[in-house]
Design an enzyme around this catalytic site. Structure first.
Site, PDB file in Angstrom:
ATOM      1  N   LYS A  69     -38.634 -12.318 -67.131  1.00 22.87           N
ATOM      2  CA  LYS A  69     -37.445 -12.521 -68.056  1.00 22.87           C
ATOM      3  C   LYS A  69     -38.282 -12.818 -69.567  1.00 22.87           C
ATOM      4  O   LYS A  69     -39.100 -13.460 -69.690  1.00 22.87           O
ATOM      5  CB  LYS A  69     -36.837 -13.483 -68.016  1.00 22.87           C
ATOM      6  CG  LYS A  69     -35.655 -13.345 -68.951  1.00 22.87           C
ATOM      7  CD  LYS A  69     -34.831 -14.361 -68.038  1.00 22.87           C
ATOM      8  CE  LYS A  69     -32.898 -14.234 -69.278  1.00 22.87           C
ATOM      9  NZ  LYS A  69     -31.968 -15.704 -68.815  1.00 22.87           N
ATOM     10  N   SER A 144     -27.108 -13.877 -68.772  1.00 22.75           N
ATOM     11  CA  SER A 144     -28.142 -13.927 -69.224  1.00 22.75           C
ATOM     12  C   SER A 144     -29.411 -12.181 -68.770  1.00 22.75           C
ATOM     13  O   SER A 144     -30.244 -12.105 -69.433  1.00 22.75           O
ATOM     14  CB  SER A 144     -28.461 -14.093 -70.827  1.00 22.75           C
ATOM     15  OG  SER A 144     -29.298 -14.945 -69.502  1.00 22.75           O
ATOM     16  N   SER A 168     -26.895 -17.713 -65.586  1.00 25.56           N
ATOM     17  CA  SER A 168     -27.852 -16.585 -66.043  1.00 25.56           C
ATOM     18  C   SER A 168     -28.490 -15.893 -65.209  1.00 25.56           C
ATOM     19  O   SER A 168     -28.706 -14.601 -65.494  1.00 25.56           O
ATOM     20  CB  SER A 168     -28.784 -16.291 -67.222  1.00 25.56           C
ATOM     21  OG  SER A 168     -27.126 -16.768 -68.337  1.00 25.56           O
TER      22      SER A 168
HETATM   23  N1  GLN Z   1     -23.112 -16.500 -69.980  1.00 29.23           N
HETATM   24  C1  GLN Z   1     -23.577 -17.857 -70.635  1.00 29.23           C
HETATM   25  C2  GLN Z   1     -23.836 -18.176 -72.394  1.00 29.23           C
HETATM   26  O1  GLN Z   1     -24.019 -17.423 -72.495  1.00 29.23           O
HETATM   27  C3  GLN Z   1     -24.617 -18.200 -69.704  1.00 29.23           C
HETATM   28  C4  GLN Z   1     -25.912 -17.917 -70.557  1.00 29.23           C
HETATM   29  C5  GLN Z   1     -27.027 -18.447 -69.348  1.00 29.23           C
HETATM   30  O2  GLN Z   1     -27.033 -19.653 -68.545  1.00 29.23           O
HETATM   31  N2  GLN Z   1     -28.733 -18.335 -69.982  1.00 29.23           N
HETATM   32  O3  GLN Z   1     -23.975 -19.449 -73.210  1.00 29.23           O
END
Ligand code: GLN
Length: 488
Positions: A69, A144, A168
């Site tokens: 990532k 994400s 995410s």
């Molecule tokens: N969707 C959540 C956010 O936007 C979690 C994102 C994540 O775990 N990095 O904060």
């Protein structure tokens, strides 16, 4: 040959290389060729240098390729967390997790797309374009870690690293029919991970099966003196072997509001808990009275931490700088104005507000108190059960563009994952079944347009070995079809 090669899971590929049946350079080449032709936007950069044989020689991961990532810094490789503000940033060091995987003999295929600074649930917040879900290219892969999940599902990588702050790893794994593990906070070093919310950020594997998740975790975790919040896992990660769930109690929590859960997701979840019982597990009711407040607390705590972490991107120290500014202040303002995307700006403003004097107690302080309550809820619940199960995501993968104008609808994707992040405990999403594209019903594998639904299994802090064993037994009890990588 190359389509056969990419059918191997990472653990199978390691074994085949060790038996001399597969050449790591050829395996890397097979994936590199597929990445070159990919149309789903999963990769932001590729490693042109196929040194898999050299990297893997005599090592436990044998040169098996891996996708990373873009949130992880890799020395000398542009690392941007999918943000324009980090254009041109070449880190002088690598993230510990990546370094450990490389030292174990994994060869890096390239860096995957993601929501900018990991803020999002659909990968649509990337400065470098949305990613398509390989199950249905009109839909999001989740976020994400959307690029990592899409890459693994599409057969562009056997496995990939992800990071999880509020869901995410687990939510994109669920939406792409994969296994995603968020380890206990502190298991994996955060050193060299571009920070979003430091008290929540945790790296982990996105894989095709549970065995691969254990294998990657084994080579990622560990205490790191460069991250004072890292502890590593108390015992070495063992490869899971369980065949059944005998003697294990699975808590089904009350306290969540199920009104936003699609009927197809609920049906897959009910069938999954029935299989848990058939496999010897016992279902018990537990109460998480404050879990439903998780999202509200998270959307104060995470933006508050983000607003502090992202203050460092000022055009002086990292990446992109706005040109022709008349003063230092103007340079800061224009760099940040041009460099950050809409969602990131929204979070910085929310976080700055929640931390401002006069509001700190009412917002940030209160959210922290809710976090403690949620932590205690889980502690009490685990006196009555070994694991807690929920759907990973309330819905199947949604259409690209359908939630971009409605941040609150987007935030609801993490309804079931966020409380676990706030409690710091580990959870894994395992493919549980398929639902129709509109989420109305559970369907069979041969139904046209069927989309994956994941089961989230959470355990107490540092229970990774036990959790992965339960996940393996559940995987064995579930007839989930091979994903798009097998479609040819
Ligand atoms: N969707 C959540 C956010 O936007 C979690 C994102 C994540 O775990 N990095 O904060």
């Amino acid at each position: 040959m190359s389509t056969e090669l990419i059918q191997l899971t990472a653990a199978q590929a390691v074994a085949a290389i060790e038996r001399g049946e597969v050449d790591p350079g050829e395996l890397f080449g097979a994936y590199a060729k597929r990445i070159e032709q990919e149309q789903i936007g999963a990769f932001l950069s590729v490693n042109e240098n196929n040194d898999a044989a050299e990297v893997g020689a005599g090592k436990p991961l044998a040169g098996v390729p891996i996708a990373i990532k873009d949130l992880f810094c890799i020395k000398g490789i542009e690392s941007r967390a999918a943000s324009a503000i980090l254009n041109g940033y070449l880190p002088p060091y690598s993230a510990t997790a990546v370094e450990k995987l490389a030292q174990a003999g994994a060869s890096i295929l390239g860096k995957t797309n993601m929501d900018e600074f990991a803020m999002g649930s659909s990968n649509e917040n990337s400065a470098f374009g949305a990613v398509k879900n390989p199950w249905d290219q009109t839909r999001v892969p989740g976020g994400s870690s959307g690029g990592s999940a899409a890459a693994v599902a599409a057969g562009l990588a056997p496995w990939a690293t992800g990071t999880d702050t509020g869901g995410s790893i687990r939510q994109p794994a669920s939406l792409c029919g994969l296994v995603g593990l968020k380890p206990t906070y502190g298991s994996v070093s955060r050193y060299g991970m571009i920070a979003f919310a430091s008290s929540l950020d945790q790296a982990g594997p996105i894989t095709r099966d549970v065995t691969d998740a254990a294998l990657m975790l084994k080579h990622m975790e560990g205490r790191d003196p460069r991250d004072s919040t890292s502890s590593g896992l108390p015992e070495t990660v063992a490869m899971p072997t369980a065949d059944d769930l005998a003697g294990l109690r699975f808590g089904i929590p009350s306290g969540f509001d199920w009104s936003g859960v699609q009927p197809g997701v609920k049906a897959v979840f009910d069938a999954a808990t029935a299989r848990i019982e058939t496999a010897g597990g016992e279902l018990v009711e537990v109460d998480l009275p404050h879990a439903a407040y998780g999202l509200s607390a998270y959307y104060l705590i995470a933006p508050a931490e983000a607003s502090a972490n992202l203050a460092r991107f000022d055009g002086v120290r990292f990446g992109q700088r706005a040109e022709h500014a008349g003063s230092l202040l103007e340079m800061y303002e224009r760099t940040r104005g041009e460099g950050f995307g809409t969602e990131v700006k929204r979070r910085i403003m929310l976080g700055t507000y929640a931390l401002s004097s006069g509001y700190y107690d009412a917002y940030y302080g209160k959210a922290q108190r809710v976090r403690t309550k949620i932590f205690m809820d889980f502690k009490v619940a685990f006196e009555k059960c070994d694991f807690i199960v929920t759907p990973t995501s309330p819905t199947v993968a949604f259409e690209i563009g359908s939630r971009v104008d409605d941040p609150l609808a987007m935030y609801l994707s993490d309804y079931f994952t966020v409380p676990i992040s706030l409690a710091g405990i580990p959870a894994v999403s395992v493919p549980a079944g398929l639902a129709s594209a509109d989420g109305a019903a559970a369907v069979d594998a041969d139904a046209a347009g069927a989309l994956p639904v994941g089961l989230q299994i959470a355990g107490p802090a540092f229970s990774e070995n036990k959790l992965l064993n339960a996940a393996l037994a559940f995987e064995k009890a579930t007839a989930f079809p091979a994903g798009p990588w097998s479609w040819g």
